[in-house]
Write a protein that holds these residues in place. Structure first.
Motif, PDB file in Angstrom:
ATOM      1  N   VAL A  30       0.843  -1.195   0.000  1.00 19.65           N
ATOM      2  CA  VAL A  30       0.000   0.000   0.000  1.00 19.65           C
ATOM      3  C   VAL A  30       0.879   1.247   0.000  1.00 19.65           C
ATOM      4  O   VAL A  30       2.086   1.182   0.287  1.00 19.65           O
ATOM      5  CB  VAL A  30      -0.930   0.026   1.237  1.00 19.65           C
ATOM      6  CG1 VAL A  30      -1.883  -1.171   1.230  1.00 19.65           C
ATOM      7  CG2 VAL A  30      -0.118   0.060   2.528  1.00 19.65           C
ATOM      8  N   ALA A  31       0.276   2.386  -0.311  1.00 21.15           N
ATOM      9  CA  ALA A  31       0.981   3.669  -0.220  1.00 21.15           C
ATOM     10  C   ALA A  31       1.109   4.053   1.256  1.00 21.15           C
ATOM     11  O   ALA A  31       0.213   3.782   2.059  1.00 21.15           O
ATOM     12  CB  ALA A  31       0.222   4.737  -0.985  1.00 21.15           C
ATOM     13  N   PHE A  32       2.228   4.688   1.618  1.00 20.26           N
ATOM     14  CA  PHE A  32       2.459   5.083   3.007  1.00 20.26           C
ATOM     15  C   PHE A  32       3.168   6.441   3.007  1.00 20.26           C
ATOM     16  O   PHE A  32       4.222   6.611   2.377  1.00 20.26           O
ATOM     17  CB  PHE A  32       3.320   4.041   3.722  1.00 20.26           C
ATOM     18  CG  PHE A  32       3.518   4.323   5.185  1.00 20.26           C
ATOM     19  CD1 PHE A  32       2.547   3.969   6.113  1.00 20.26           C
ATOM     20  CD2 PHE A  32       4.682   4.946   5.643  1.00 20.26           C
ATOM     21  CE1 PHE A  32       2.736   4.237   7.465  1.00 20.26           C
ATOM     22  CE2 PHE A  32       4.873   5.204   6.986  1.00 20.26           C
ATOM     23  CZ  PHE A  32       3.894   4.844   7.903  1.00 20.26           C
ATOM     24  N   ASP A  33       2.577   7.395   3.739  1.00 24.48           N
ATOM     25  CA  ASP A  33       3.156   8.747   3.753  1.00 24.48           C
ATOM     26  C   ASP A  33       3.563   9.192   5.153  1.00 24.48           C
ATOM     27  O   ASP A  33       3.682  10.389   5.440  1.00 24.48           O
ATOM     28  CB  ASP A  33       2.163   9.757   3.159  1.00 24.48           C
ATOM     29  CG  ASP A  33       0.836   9.794   3.918  1.00 24.48           C
ATOM     30  OD1 ASP A  33       0.686   9.029   4.893  1.00 24.48           O
ATOM     31  OD2 ASP A  33      -0.045  10.590   3.545  1.00 24.48           O
ATOM     32  N   LEU A  60       4.929  -2.367   7.644  1.00 28.28           N
ATOM     33  CA  LEU A  60       6.377  -2.432   7.578  1.00 28.28           C
ATOM     34  C   LEU A  60       6.783  -1.439   6.498  1.00 28.28           C
ATOM     35  O   LEU A  60       6.544  -1.655   5.301  1.00 28.28           O
ATOM     36  CB  LEU A  60       6.857  -3.839   7.210  1.00 28.28           C
ATOM     37  CG  LEU A  60       8.364  -3.997   7.025  1.00 28.28           C
ATOM     38  CD1 LEU A  60       9.134  -3.583   8.283  1.00 28.28           C
ATOM     39  CD2 LEU A  60       8.723  -5.430   6.624  1.00 28.28           C
ATOM     40  N   VAL A  61       7.366  -0.322   6.947  1.00 27.22           N
ATOM     41  CA  VAL A  61       7.652   0.777   6.030  1.00 27.22           C
ATOM     42  C   VAL A  61       8.732   0.371   5.031  1.00 27.22           C
ATOM     43  O   VAL A  61       9.772  -0.200   5.406  1.00 27.22           O
ATOM     44  CB  VAL A  61       8.084   2.030   6.806  1.00 27.22           C
ATOM     45  CG1 VAL A  61       8.350   3.196   5.849  1.00 27.22           C
ATOM     46  CG2 VAL A  61       7.014   2.421   7.841  1.00 27.22           C
ATOM     47  N   ALA A  82       4.555   0.629   1.745  1.00 26.16           N
ATOM     48  CA  ALA A  82       4.627  -0.159   2.977  1.00 26.16           C
ATOM     49  C   ALA A  82       3.939  -1.494   2.729  1.00 26.16           C
ATOM     50  O   ALA A  82       3.024  -1.600   1.900  1.00 26.16           O
ATOM     51  CB  ALA A  82       3.975   0.564   4.146  1.00 26.16           C
ATOM     52  N   ARG A  83       4.400  -2.469   3.437  1.00 22.55           N
ATOM     53  CA  ARG A  83       3.743  -3.782   3.416  1.00 22.55           C
ATOM     54  C   ARG A  83       2.796  -3.814   4.601  1.00 22.55           C
ATOM     55  O   ARG A  83       3.231  -3.657   5.750  1.00 22.55           O
ATOM     56  CB  ARG A  83       4.765  -4.909   3.499  1.00 22.55           C
ATOM     57  CG  ARG A  83       4.144  -6.307   3.375  1.00 22.55           C
ATOM     58  CD  ARG A  83       5.217  -7.352   3.136  1.00 22.55           C
ATOM     59  NE  ARG A  83       4.645  -8.687   3.019  1.00 22.55           N
ATOM     60  CZ  ARG A  83       4.105  -9.172   1.901  1.00 22.55           C
ATOM     61  NH1 ARG A  83       4.048  -8.408   0.824  1.00 22.55           N
ATOM     62  NH2 ARG A  83       3.613 -10.401   1.866  1.00 22.55           N
ATOM     63  N   ARG A  84       1.506  -4.007   4.323  1.00 17.50           N
ATOM     64  CA  ARG A  84       0.489  -3.909   5.367  1.00 17.50           C
ATOM     65  C   ARG A  84      -0.088  -5.288   5.704  1.00 17.50           C
ATOM     66  O   ARG A  84      -0.377  -6.089   4.813  1.00 17.50           O
ATOM     67  CB  ARG A  84      -0.649  -2.989   4.906  1.00 17.50           C
ATOM     68  CG  ARG A  84      -1.648  -2.647   6.003  1.00 17.50           C
ATOM     69  CD  ARG A  84      -2.769  -1.797   5.464  1.00 17.50           C
ATOM     70  NE  ARG A  84      -3.718  -2.599   4.665  1.00 17.50           N
ATOM     71  CZ  ARG A  84      -4.751  -2.084   4.006  1.00 17.50           C
ATOM     72  NH1 ARG A  84      -4.958  -0.765   4.023  1.00 17.50           N
ATOM     73  NH2 ARG A  84      -5.557  -2.867   3.322  1.00 17.50           N
ATOM     74  N   TYR A  85      -0.246  -5.540   7.007  1.00 15.21           N
ATOM     75  CA  TYR A  85      -0.831  -6.781   7.511  1.00 15.21           C
ATOM     76  C   TYR A  85      -2.015  -6.446   8.423  1.00 15.21           C
ATOM     77  O   TYR A  85      -2.002  -5.432   9.126  1.00 15.21           O
ATOM     78  CB  TYR A  85       0.178  -7.573   8.345  1.00 15.21           C
ATOM     79  CG  TYR A  85       1.506  -7.875   7.690  1.00 15.21           C
ATOM     80  CD1 TYR A  85       1.740  -9.110   7.079  1.00 15.21           C
ATOM     81  CD2 TYR A  85       2.539  -6.941   7.724  1.00 15.21           C
ATOM     82  CE1 TYR A  85       2.972  -9.407   6.518  1.00 15.21           C
ATOM     83  CE2 TYR A  85       3.777  -7.231   7.153  1.00 15.21           C
ATOM     84  CZ  TYR A  85       3.991  -8.460   6.551  1.00 15.21           C
ATOM     85  OH  TYR A  85       5.214  -8.738   5.987  1.00 15.21           O
TER      86      TYR A  85
END
Length: 249
Positions: A107-110, A129-130, A136-139
């Protein structure tokens, strides 16, 4: 007189010879067909054997076979309908184990955290996990239930594969008051609530760990630890090291 007697005897001999010849020929003449009752299953018909003009039915045709399977299905329709109803219910439970939104994805992470940092959003029940380039890898995760929420920043102080579990004394007392008695020690394995991996957070009793209850992912369900599906915590375990920063918000 003698001549008449001889003539009569000759005629009698001729008639006798003709009668004998006719009776001998009749022995080989075709007989008319035997007419029997249409009911070929009558006992007296079955005893005729292979008499000319009679065609015997086979035993299978005479004795109609029973069909216990059909009678069983007709006699117990409720059992069949019950099985049909129960099967979909099981499938629904399996589909409801976890919402697809909580499966791992990029996902996008800012956020301001640098790549390699773990960020846990306890309001949305996501762990990030940025990565580089604003990704980022999102769980999906399970977080603290009401009264057990917390926030802060720690570093991973230890990593364990199939960790054992020693419930803290306050947890044992709290659960005992509800009538649920916890063991003081439980070896690692499939029945262990810490699941396949554990990442220990600083000197606290909190961990990021797996679970033997994957259907709880996405809810506020724990006593403060961060739960993940076993396959997800294994994946995260391989991506981070001791010393990784964990930010819980």
């Amino acid at each position: 007189m003698k001549t008449v007697l001889l003539s009569l005897l000759g005629a009698a001999a001729v008639l006798a010879a003709g009668a004998s010849s006719s009776n001998a020929g009749d022995r080989y003449a075709d007989r008319p067909p035997v007419m029997v009752s249409p009911d070929l299953s009558a006992p007296w018909v079955l005893q005729l054997g292979r008499a000319p003009g009679i065609v015997r039915q086979s035993r299978q045709a005479v004795q109609q076979p029973q069909q216990p399977q059909r009678r069983y299905q007709q006699a117990q329709p409720d059992r069949i309908r019950t099985a049909t109803v129960q099967a979909p219910a099981k499938r629904v439970v399996m589909r409801a184990q976890i919402d697809p939104i909580y499966l791992p994805q990029e996902v996008a992470f800012d956020g301001p955290q640098k790549p390699g940092t773990i960020v846990i959003d306890t309001t949305q029940n996501f762990l990030y996990l940025v990565e580089k380039n604003g990704k980022a890898r999102r769980y999906g995760v399970g977080t603290g239930k009401p009264g057990f929420e917390w926030s802060g920043t720690h570093k991973i102080s230890n990593k364990r594969v199939w960790p054992d579990w020693r419930p803290p004394a306050p947890m044992i007392a709290r659960e005992a008051a509800k009538g649920r008695y916890l063991p003081t020690y439980l070896a690692g394995g499939m029945e262990n609530p810490l699941g396949a991996r554990a990442l220990y957070l600083g000197s606290t009793e909190y961990r990021i760990h797996g679970t033997n209850q994957p259907w709880t992912i996405g809810g506020a369900v724990s006593s403060g630890c961060i739960r993940m599906r076993n396959e997800d915590v294994v994946d995260l375990y391989e991506r981070v090291n001791i010393g990784t920063t964990v930010v819980v918000i």
